[in-house]
Scaffold this motif. Sequence first.
Motif, mmCIF file in Angstrom:
data_model
loop_
_atom_site.group_PDB
_atom_site.id
_atom_site.type_symbol
_atom_site.label_atom_id
_atom_site.label_comp_id
_atom_site.label_asym_id
_atom_site.label_seq_id
_atom_site.Cartn_x
_atom_site.Cartn_y
_atom_site.Cartn_z
ATOM 1 N N LEU A 479 0.869 -1.176 0.000
ATOM 2 C CA LEU A 479 0.000 0.000 0.000
ATOM 3 C C LEU A 479 0.902 1.221 0.000
ATOM 4 C CD1 LEU A 479 -2.899 1.172 0.257
ATOM 5 C CD2 LEU A 479 -2.516 1.266 2.721
ATOM 6 N N LEU A 480 0.712 2.107 -0.978
ATOM 7 C CA LEU A 480 1.530 3.302 -1.134
ATOM 8 C C LEU A 480 0.637 4.531 -1.046
ATOM 9 C CD1 LEU A 480 4.288 4.613 -1.845
ATOM 10 C CD2 LEU A 480 3.603 4.449 -4.236
ATOM 11 N N VAL A 481 0.916 5.371 -0.060
ATOM 12 C CA VAL A 481 0.204 6.649 0.073
ATOM 13 C C VAL A 481 1.121 7.720 -0.494
ATOM 14 C CG1 VAL A 481 -0.899 8.253 1.649
ATOM 15 C CG2 VAL A 481 -0.957 5.808 2.129
ATOM 16 N N PRO A 482 0.776 8.368 -1.601
ATOM 17 C CA PRO A 482 1.698 9.294 -2.271
ATOM 18 C C PRO A 482 1.950 10.544 -1.447
ATOM 19 C CG PRO A 482 -0.066 8.577 -3.732
ATOM 20 C CD PRO A 482 -0.466 8.189 -2.350
ATOM 21 N N HIS A 483 2.949 11.298 -1.890
ATOM 22 C CA HIS A 483 3.228 12.589 -1.295
ATOM 23 C C HIS A 483 2.015 13.502 -1.466
ATOM 24 C CE1 HIS A 483 7.514 12.020 -0.478
ATOM 25 N NE2 HIS A 483 7.556 11.333 -1.608
ATOM 26 N N GLY A 484 1.660 14.161 -0.401
ATOM 27 C CA GLY A 484 0.506 15.043 -0.451
ATOM 28 C C GLY A 484 -0.806 14.340 -0.245
ATOM 29 N N GLY A 485 -0.794 13.027 -0.056
ATOM 30 C CA GLY A 485 -2.044 12.308 0.151
ATOM 31 C C GLY A 485 -2.699 12.657 1.473
ATOM 32 N N ILE A 486 -1.883 12.943 2.489
ATOM 33 C CA ILE A 486 -2.383 13.345 3.804
ATOM 34 C C ILE A 486 -1.874 14.752 4.091
ATOM 35 C CG2 ILE A 486 -2.330 12.804 6.268
ATOM 36 C CD1 ILE A 486 -1.965 9.906 5.560
ATOM 37 N N ALA A 487 -2.753 15.578 4.593
ATOM 38 C CA ALA A 487 -2.392 16.965 4.837
ATOM 39 C C ALA A 487 -1.269 17.061 5.863
ATOM 40 C CB ALA A 487 -3.619 17.742 5.319
ATOM 41 N N GLU A 488 -0.461 18.092 5.721
ATOM 42 C CA GLU A 488 0.622 18.299 6.666
ATOM 43 C C GLU A 488 0.067 18.590 8.059
ATOM 44 O OE1 GLU A 488 3.200 21.313 5.237
ATOM 45 O OE2 GLU A 488 3.771 20.243 3.409
ATOM 46 N N ASP A 489 0.908 18.295 9.056
ATOM 47 C CA ASP A 489 0.546 18.479 10.464
ATOM 48 C C ASP A 489 -0.668 17.625 10.843
ATOM 49 O OD1 ASP A 489 2.595 20.323 10.612
ATOM 50 O OD2 ASP A 489 1.273 21.998 10.064
ATOM 51 N N THR A 490 -0.855 16.516 10.133
ATOM 52 C CA THR A 490 -1.961 15.597 10.427
ATOM 53 C C THR A 490 -1.388 14.210 10.701
ATOM 54 O OG1 THR A 490 -3.437 16.824 8.969
ATOM 55 C CG2 THR A 490 -4.116 14.594 9.598
ATOM 56 N N LEU A 515 -10.253 -14.634 -5.746
ATOM 57 C CA LEU A 515 -8.990 -14.874 -6.433
ATOM 58 C C LEU A 515 -7.810 -14.273 -5.687
ATOM 59 C CD1 LEU A 515 -10.110 -14.231 -10.117
ATOM 60 C CD2 LEU A 515 -9.894 -16.415 -8.942
ATOM 61 N N SER A 516 -8.069 -13.557 -4.619
ATOM 62 C CA SER A 516 -7.010 -12.945 -3.822
ATOM 63 C C SER A 516 -7.465 -12.931 -2.372
ATOM 64 C CB SER A 516 -6.722 -11.521 -4.300
ATOM 65 O OG SER A 516 -7.757 -10.638 -3.884
ATOM 66 N N PRO A 517 -6.534 -12.759 -1.434
ATOM 67 C CA PRO A 517 -6.983 -12.537 -0.061
ATOM 68 C C PRO A 517 -7.685 -11.195 0.059
ATOM 69 C CG PRO A 517 -4.609 -12.251 -0.253
ATOM 70 C CD PRO A 517 -5.070 -12.800 -1.552
ATOM 71 N N ALA A 518 -8.522 -11.081 1.083
ATOM 72 C CA ALA A 518 -9.182 -9.809 1.353
ATOM 73 C C ALA A 518 -8.212 -8.908 2.113
ATOM 74 C CB ALA A 518 -10.456 -10.021 2.155
ATOM 75 N N VAL A 519 -7.984 -7.703 1.601
ATOM 76 C CA VAL A 519 -7.012 -6.765 2.179
ATOM 77 C C VAL A 519 -7.776 -5.575 2.752
ATOM 78 C CG1 VAL A 519 -4.984 -5.347 1.749
ATOM 79 C CG2 VAL A 519 -5.290 -7.504 0.526
ATOM 80 N N THR A 520 -7.509 -5.296 4.007
ATOM 81 C CA THR A 520 -8.157 -4.177 4.690
ATOM 82 C C THR A 520 -7.098 -3.139 5.026
ATOM 83 O OG1 THR A 520 -9.742 -5.699 5.684
ATOM 84 C CG2 THR A 520 -9.584 -3.491 6.645
ATOM 85 N N TYR A 521 -7.379 -1.883 4.690
ATOM 86 C CA TYR A 521 -6.508 -0.803 5.155
ATOM 87 C C TYR A 521 -7.397 0.323 5.672
ATOM 88 C CZ TYR A 521 -7.028 2.719 1.411
ATOM 89 O OH TYR A 521 -7.499 3.692 0.574
ATOM 90 N N GLY A 522 -6.867 1.037 6.636
ATOM 91 C CA GLY A 522 -7.673 2.068 7.267
ATOM 92 C C GLY A 522 -6.816 3.031 8.041
ATOM 93 N N PRO A 523 -7.453 3.861 8.877
ATOM 94 C CA PRO A 523 -8.794 3.708 9.457
ATOM 95 C C PRO A 523 -9.909 4.148 8.519
ATOM 96 C CG PRO A 523 -7.765 5.687 10.278
ATOM 97 C CD PRO A 523 -6.717 5.012 9.450
ATOM 98 N N PRO A 524 -11.170 3.827 8.876
ATOM 99 C CA PRO A 524 -12.279 4.150 7.972
ATOM 100 C C PRO A 524 -12.420 5.632 7.676
ATOM 101 C CG PRO A 524 -12.968 2.534 9.597
ATOM 102 C CD PRO A 524 -11.614 2.999 10.016
ATOM 103 N N GLY A 525 -12.110 6.483 8.635
ATOM 104 C CA GLY A 525 -12.298 7.912 8.409
ATOM 105 C C GLY A 525 -11.102 8.609 7.818
ATOM 106 N N LEU A 526 -10.171 7.874 7.244
ATOM 107 C CA LEU A 526 -8.946 8.461 6.696
ATOM 108 C C LEU A 526 -9.282 9.426 5.573
ATOM 109 C CD1 LEU A 526 -5.838 8.462 6.644
ATOM 110 C CD2 LEU A 526 -5.974 6.569 5.015
ATOM 111 N N ASP A 527 -8.754 10.664 5.693
ATOM 112 C CA ASP A 527 -9.032 11.707 4.711
ATOM 113 C C ASP A 527 -7.853 11.792 3.762
ATOM 114 O OD1 ASP A 527 -10.031 13.789 3.295
ATOM 115 O OD2 ASP A 527 -9.638 15.324 4.816
ATOM 116 N N LEU A 528 -8.054 11.389 2.516
ATOM 117 C CA LEU A 528 -6.994 11.389 1.515
ATOM 118 C C LEU A 528 -7.317 12.385 0.420
ATOM 119 C CD1 LEU A 528 -6.499 7.529 1.132
ATOM 120 C CD2 LEU A 528 -5.034 9.110 2.376
ATOM 121 N N SER A 529 -6.302 13.139 0.015
ATOM 122 C CA SER A 529 -6.495 14.116 -1.051
ATOM 123 C C SER A 529 -6.154 13.564 -2.423
ATOM 124 C CB SER A 529 -5.634 15.357 -0.772
ATOM 125 O OG SER A 529 -4.269 15.001 -0.693
ATOM 126 N N CYS A 530 -5.549 12.392 -2.486
ATOM 127 C CA CYS A 530 -5.243 11.754 -3.760
ATOM 128 C C CYS A 530 -5.302 10.244 -3.559
ATOM 129 C CB CYS A 530 -3.878 12.179 -4.298
ATOM 130 S SG CYS A 530 -2.510 11.780 -3.222
#
Length: 867
Positions: A479-490, A515-530
């Motif tokens: 799982l890759l969260v790109p640069h800028g995906g999460i706001a700074e100071d968060t 055909l694949s395992p079930a993959v969970t990533y979170g938390p549910p309320g994660l605020d992503l900009s990209c």
Amino acid sequence: MGQFSGGCSLTFSIFVLLLGSRAPATLARGARGEALQHGQSETLPRFLQEPVDAYIIKSNPIKLRCQAQPALQIFFKCNGEWVHQSQHMSQEHADVVTGLKIREVMINISRQQVEDFHGPEDYWCLCVAWSHLGTSKSRKASVRIAYLRKNFEQDPQGTEVPLDGMIVLHCRPPEGVPVAEVEWLKNDEPLSFGDDGMSNTRGDHDLIISEARLSDSGNYTCAASNIVAKRRSATAVVVVYVNGGWSSWTGWSPCSVHCGRGVQKRSRTCTNPAPLNGGAFCEGTPSQKSPCNTVCPVDGGWGEWSEWSVCSSDCERQRSRECTAPEPKHGGRLCDGVAAAAENCTGGLCTQNRKLLHDAKPQGVERTSDVALYSGLAAGVVTMVMLIIAVTLYRRSQSEYGVDVIDSSALTGGFQSFSFKTSRQANPLLINSSMQPDLTVSRTYTSPMCFQDSIDKEIMAEHSLLDPLPDLKAKGISLLVPHGGIAEDTTWEMYMSINQEDSSAMSEDGSEIFLSPAVTYGPPGLDLSCPTAMTVAHCAEVSAENWTIRLKRQTQDNKWEEVMSVDEESTSCYCLLEAQRCHVLLGQPGRYALVGEALNQEAAKRLRLAVFGGLDSSNSLGFTIRVYCVEDTPHSFQEVAVGERSRGGRLLEEPKIMLFRGNTFSLQVSIQDVPRLLWSIKPFNTCQEFSFSQVWAGNQCPLQCAFSLERYSHSSSQLSCKISIRQVAGEEQILQIYTSVVENEKGVVPFFTQSDCTVTSQTGSRAFKIPLSIRQRITATFDAANSNGKDWQLLAQKLHIDRNLCYFACQESPSSVILSLWEAQHQDPGDLDSLASALEEIGKVQSPRGPPALCSTKEDSEFTKVG
């Protein structure tokens, strides 16, 4: 049983006699007249249909039929008694050709009637038909109760025969009425006779194979059947073995010593042929020795020095010696040292041109050499500087993006991979597939996946907790969260977990499977900009003609809803399906999985086959072989490997991949070629089977079967056999086993190539292959409108991401999302050269190109604003 009255029969006879004595001519005329009136010919009754032998099956009655012409009456007579007229069912009709009447009669015979009859012969019935000229009787038809005993009179016995020997299997079917027919089965499939030297003696039902082949080894069964039931005999295991034969002798080896008397050897191997299926090993010795004599080498030695020569004009004298005391022979070493020597013959006082030889050269010469040296160095430095400037100017003229974008060394500069791992090395760690992420703990973790329970979560260093850009990697999952995906100071607590799901919960009709395992990533309320880039390993043999593959997400009520089909285009999600992985761009956290629906029987999923073994703790002579068939994903095989490590299992053969097709046929696992002279195996344990649904839907994970073997003595330390894994009417894989089972070799074979905990977390700039400065420059260049047509669409084309462009068009920074997908694709180190090559190709593009029509949907207006 009813019968006609005897008095009536007697009266009829007397009446005929009286008429005959008084007026025979009148009777004859009267009979002919009556026959003509009834349309009957002047013949005795002729049977058109006679009763046939019949068998009563269980409690079902049978019907006997009679049909005669001409006939005034037809009655059945069973066991010498007349059947009552009320039990007859009769009808008559006229022949369409002759016009004569045809009478048909039928009766029912029940099982009780046959059982109640006790006579010297079988229950029988016949028909008696009357006409004006007399009576006719039909053939007797016997009625018997059909049955088939359970036990064979003689079961076939297993045997071991040499190659090209004769195989004879005897079979006596159970007693039955009617007599049972016999059929031979090999590995539960019918045999055909008369081909390839195979014959069957029909009289006594023996199976005879005149020249046995290796392929004739198998499990043979004699099957008997009649109209009542089918019976199968005990299985006879036939082993066709091959006795070993010696190969040709090799050439003699060199003598064992280089000087004097020694030995030389030659060898042969028991491979012509090699013993198979418990065949005898070759008799005799595998090697021979022969004495040999080698002439000893003689090392050379120097002779005496010669006399000094006369002093020459160069003030030197010389002398020499020869390597002749003794001369080197038979490979001996040459003499060490020099063969000639020279020295000054005047003690250093010899002069040339009235000057001493050791005087220094003139100062003018030395000064001239220094000037030339410095001048050459200066010219080289100037030339190098000019060359660097020229190359730099040329590259800038060829590309508007600059050297730091094009050069792969600039892409990799300053980047070093870094991973956090747990400090509890003594505890074997594995992603717990049955555990849900603990969201009640008020602490922040970079990756809480590598643990057994909540107290095993490792709190990372404080500086890593505040970094909003993690890259989480598990075995086959990332799982890759790109640069800028999460706001700074968060700060967010991020996690990822892997679950092996049961396909029975996917759809009621079982048409869709995971055909694949079930993959969970979170938390549910994660605020992503990209979007985040998630990579999931799958086990499908990818083919658009055979599969419909979808990405699904689990809802709050534990149902699975479709996100998108990988073959379709969508602006909410992006899927890039590869042969073994699927890269997904997601906008919100949750539990995701790849599911597939087979379109035909050619659809296949990959299975990884592995065989482990270990000594039986309850039996010192026992050895257990465990065979696993799991989906070909790293996570599935890791569960098997960790379980085997805990029980001390050994990997006996490299795992293999097999295609399991959706043709509804089962999977069979059998053990073959066990040396029967050294090992025994439990009867009826040589072949085990998994149903199609078990394998296809993954209802039992992992699939496992075991074979228990026992050696006859402790001296038998070697085991060689084959494990055959085949789908009926499908593919087969053979795992060849050669192993030692002695106590002191009980150690676990190292079958792990990585740590048990394969979850790593990379944060900040360490999580990305492309340095941040280079990434920002690329996105700024390609996101902006360019008159040369060098925009993000061209970047996607050169990076071979040229489908579903509508998705990128709807993003705030299409180039950034494309680079995130590229990084997810190229997780292995050293892949930046492909990105540098793509940028160089873009730099060479000269002609502008018109932008293609990306989307023809209702989102065109939104794309226009973004573009």
